[in-house]
Design an enzyme around this catalytic site. Structure first.
Site, PDB file in Angstrom:
ATOM      1  CG  HIS A   1     -11.243  51.110  -4.242  1.00  0.00           C
ATOM      2  ND1 HIS A   1     -12.216  50.239  -4.643  1.00  0.00           N
ATOM      3  CD2 HIS A   1     -11.889  52.177  -3.715  1.00  0.00           C
ATOM      4  CE1 HIS A   1     -13.404  50.756  -4.379  1.00  0.00           C
ATOM      5  NE2 HIS A   1     -13.232  51.930  -3.805  1.00  0.00           N
TER       6      HIS A   1
ATOM      7  CG  HIS B   1     -15.072  57.585  -3.460  1.00  0.00           C
ATOM      8  ND1 HIS B   1     -15.484  56.493  -2.734  1.00  0.00           N
ATOM      9  CD2 HIS B   1     -15.376  58.681  -2.731  1.00  0.00           C
ATOM     10  CE1 HIS B   1     -16.007  56.916  -1.599  1.00  0.00           C
ATOM     11  NE2 HIS B   1     -15.956  58.236  -1.567  1.00  0.00           N
TER      12      HIS B   1
END
Length: 139
Positions: free
Chosen positions: A95, A46
């Site tokens: 993440h 992303h």
């Protein structure tokens, strides 16, 4: 420009997949809001694709309008979105901050490489046209 845009995004996606396979870093163990345990963490796709997408969009705004004020506004807005997307990946617990940073760095290199290649090809085409015109004039 549409071909450049799609090509850069596809290259970013492929590089992200390759890097995830190479590093195979598991996602954080904290209780994430989303469960993405079936895929790897490093680098953040992303973050990488957001960097590529919004950088290319900012580049196009400047390239087509040459309006400095508009370009600065779009660039600042793009940077804000990029940072917010990176923050959201850490906030959601999918993440580590280093994953997001690596995604930004990889996205930067993909973007810069694409721009350098496009400008090199444009320069080569211009030089080729000039040489063809010179040959016509000599005849």
């Amino acid at each position: 420009e549409a071909i450049l845009f799609v090509t850069v995004l596809i290259i970013g996606l492929l590089i992200n997949i390759i890097l995830k396979v190479i590093f195979q870093r598991p996602r954080p163990d904290m209780d994430p809001i989303m469960d993405l345990s079936s895929s790897y963490s490093f680098p953040s796709g992303h973050a990488m694709n957001a960097f590529i997408f919004y950088s290319v969009m900012s580049y196009f705004v400047y390239h087509f309008t040459h309006n400095k004020l508009l370009s600065i506004g779009v660039t600042v807005f793009s940077l804000l979105l990029i940072l917010l997307i990176g923050f959201s990946r850490v906030y959601l617990g999918v993440h580590y901050p280093s994953d997001v940073l690596a995604g930004f760095i990889a996205g930067f290199f993909v973007f810069v490489t694409a721009i350098v290649l496009i400008r090199s090809l444009t320069f080569r085409n211009i030089v080729g046209m000039v040489r063809r015109e010179e040959k016509k004039l000599r005849k």
